[in-house]
Design a protein around this motif. Sequence first.
Motif, PDB file in Angstrom:
ATOM      1  N   GLY A  91       0.779  -1.227   0.000  1.00 52.55           N
ATOM      2  CA  GLY A  91       0.000   0.000   0.000  1.00 52.55           C
ATOM      3  C   GLY A  91       0.808   1.273   0.000  1.00 52.55           C
ATOM      4  N   ASN A  92       2.132   1.162  -0.111  1.00 55.04           N
ATOM      5  CA  ASN A  92       3.027   2.310  -0.151  1.00 55.04           C
ATOM      6  C   ASN A  92       3.926   2.194  -1.381  1.00 55.04           C
ATOM      7  OD1 ASN A  92       2.933   3.717   2.817  1.00 55.04           O
ATOM      8  ND2 ASN A  92       2.528   1.531   2.947  1.00 55.04           N
ATOM      9  N   THR A  93       4.765   3.193  -1.569  1.00 54.90           N
ATOM     10  CA  THR A  93       5.778   3.139  -2.613  1.00 54.90           C
ATOM     11  C   THR A  93       7.139   3.246  -1.958  1.00 54.90           C
ATOM     12  OG1 THR A  93       4.334   4.147  -4.268  1.00 54.90           O
ATOM     13  CG2 THR A  93       6.698   4.231  -4.694  1.00 54.90           C
ATOM     14  N   ILE A  94       8.027   2.291  -2.292  1.00 52.47           N
ATOM     15  CA  ILE A  94       9.392   2.357  -1.807  1.00 52.47           C
ATOM     16  C   ILE A  94      10.333   2.279  -3.006  1.00 52.47           C
ATOM     17  CG2 ILE A  94       8.831   1.345   0.441  1.00 52.47           C
ATOM     18  CD1 ILE A  94      10.032  -1.297  -0.595  1.00 52.47           C
ATOM     19  N   ARG A  95      11.585   2.629  -2.790  1.00 48.91           N
ATOM     20  CA  ARG A  95      12.587   2.568  -3.847  1.00 48.91           C
ATOM     21  C   ARG A  95      13.623   1.514  -3.472  1.00 48.91           C
ATOM     22  NH1 ARG A  95      11.369   6.805  -7.080  1.00 48.91           N
ATOM     23  NH2 ARG A  95      13.121   6.303  -8.443  1.00 48.91           N
ATOM     24  N   VAL A  96      13.951   0.649  -4.422  1.00 48.07           N
ATOM     25  CA  VAL A  96      14.837  -0.473  -4.132  1.00 48.07           C
ATOM     26  C   VAL A  96      15.914  -0.608  -5.199  1.00 48.07           C
ATOM     27  CG1 VAL A  96      13.041  -1.749  -2.900  1.00 48.07           C
ATOM     28  CG2 VAL A  96      13.355  -2.121  -5.363  1.00 48.07           C
ATOM     29  N   SER A  97      17.009  -1.246  -4.801  1.00 45.75           N
ATOM     30  CA  SER A  97      18.110  -1.556  -5.717  1.00 45.75           C
ATOM     31  C   SER A  97      18.468  -3.032  -5.561  1.00 45.75           C
ATOM     32  CB  SER A  97      19.340  -0.702  -5.404  1.00 45.75           C
ATOM     33  OG  SER A  97      19.061   0.675  -5.567  1.00 45.75           O
ATOM     34  N   GLY A  98      19.108  -3.553  -6.582  1.00 40.14           N
ATOM     35  CA  GLY A  98      19.540  -4.938  -6.523  1.00 40.14           C
ATOM     36  C   GLY A  98      20.642  -5.192  -7.530  1.00 40.14           C
ATOM     37  N   TYR A  99      21.214  -6.383  -7.459  1.00 36.89           N
ATOM     38  CA  TYR A  99      22.267  -6.800  -8.379  1.00 36.89           C
ATOM     39  C   TYR A  99      21.971  -8.210  -8.861  1.00 36.89           C
ATOM     40  CZ  TYR A  99      25.099  -3.137  -6.074  1.00 36.89           C
ATOM     41  OH  TYR A  99      25.582  -1.963  -5.558  1.00 36.89           O
ATOM     42  N   LEU A 100      22.489  -8.549 -10.016  1.00 35.48           N
ATOM     43  CA  LEU A 100      22.597  -9.938 -10.394  1.00 35.48           C
ATOM     44  C   LEU A 100      23.645 -10.592  -9.498  1.00 35.48           C
ATOM     45  CD1 LEU A 100      22.400  -9.615 -14.278  1.00 35.48           C
ATOM     46  CD2 LEU A 100      20.538 -10.003 -12.634  1.00 35.48           C
ATOM     47  N   ARG A 101      23.561 -11.893  -9.342  1.00 36.97           N
ATOM     48  CA  ARG A 101      24.350 -12.609  -8.332  1.00 36.97           C
ATOM     49  C   ARG A 101      25.856 -12.321  -8.439  1.00 36.97           C
ATOM     50  NH1 ARG A 101      22.335 -17.577  -6.107  1.00 36.97           N
ATOM     51  NH2 ARG A 101      20.460 -16.822  -7.132  1.00 36.97           N
ATOM     52  N   GLU A 102      26.395 -12.444  -9.635  1.00 30.27           N
ATOM     53  CA  GLU A 102      27.841 -12.256  -9.817  1.00 30.27           C
ATOM     54  C   GLU A 102      28.263 -10.838  -9.466  1.00 30.27           C
ATOM     55  OE1 GLU A 102      31.146 -12.417 -13.447  1.00 30.27           O
ATOM     56  OE2 GLU A 102      29.212 -13.447 -13.676  1.00 30.27           O
ATOM     57  N   ASP A 103      27.429  -9.868  -9.813  1.00 31.47           N
ATOM     58  CA  ASP A 103      27.759  -8.479  -9.508  1.00 31.47           C
ATOM     59  C   ASP A 103      27.676  -8.202  -8.013  1.00 31.47           C
ATOM     60  OD1 ASP A 103      28.232  -7.889 -12.161  1.00 31.47           O
ATOM     61  OD2 ASP A 103      26.200  -7.192 -12.539  1.00 31.47           O
ATOM     62  N   LEU A 104      26.726  -8.821  -7.328  1.00 30.67           N
ATOM     63  CA  LEU A 104      26.646  -8.674  -5.876  1.00 30.67           C
ATOM     64  C   LEU A 104      27.914  -9.206  -5.227  1.00 30.67           C
ATOM     65  CD1 LEU A 104      25.107  -8.009  -3.272  1.00 30.67           C
ATOM     66  CD2 LEU A 104      24.051 -10.287  -3.425  1.00 30.67           C
TER      67      LEU A 104
END
Length: 226
Positions: free
Chosen positions: A173-186
Amino acid sequence: MINSNHGTDYESMRLDRTGQANAFDSIGDRYDEAFPHKEGQVAAGTWLVESLAAGSRVLDLGCGTGVPTARQLADAGLEVTGIDLSPGMVKLAGESVPEGSFHQADIADLRPGGPRDLGRFDAVAAFFSLLMLPRAEIPLALRTIRHLLVPGGLFALSMVEADVDNFAIPFLGNTIRVSGYLREDLHKVVEAAGFEIVDETSYTYAPSVADVPPEEQVFLCCRRSD
């Protein structure tokens, strides 16, 4: 390819987490209702418990409601400190784990020379908290975590595998901002910050609410490289 932004520092960034904190104030304990099964998080917490001596200091970074991680660590006889951006979450964590110490704070506050000094820790847990940062800041946060750890200290990390940067999503019910990586990049970002990855697990997870899609959760058990 990722950009780890080694030349970036906190002084050159303008941080505004108001929207993120307000979202989680609104969500409150509905977060635990939406994510009732946390086998990966509990397993990574068990790795910390089994690797640490009783009384060891552990920082729960982005502690949320305190369940399950802070509760699990405190039950094992560890000294738990938690921080969260959301004052509502800090309140819930204090109620769930009254023997812990919880603070409304930002990871940036804990950087070397920053405005908050909570001391050094034998371990840090960061379960789904660093994904709330833009990618440009994640290497800084990781280096701050390394600074907070004693030599050889342990670090348990979870992220959602996704190639996104500061991406707005609907969430309970809200808006959040997220980031992520592909496995190798993480892996590259974590190792570049001074950590050895000693174990990895992943889980395909379907939350119990319709507006949060299934996700691939990655858990890394790490040790500070010295």
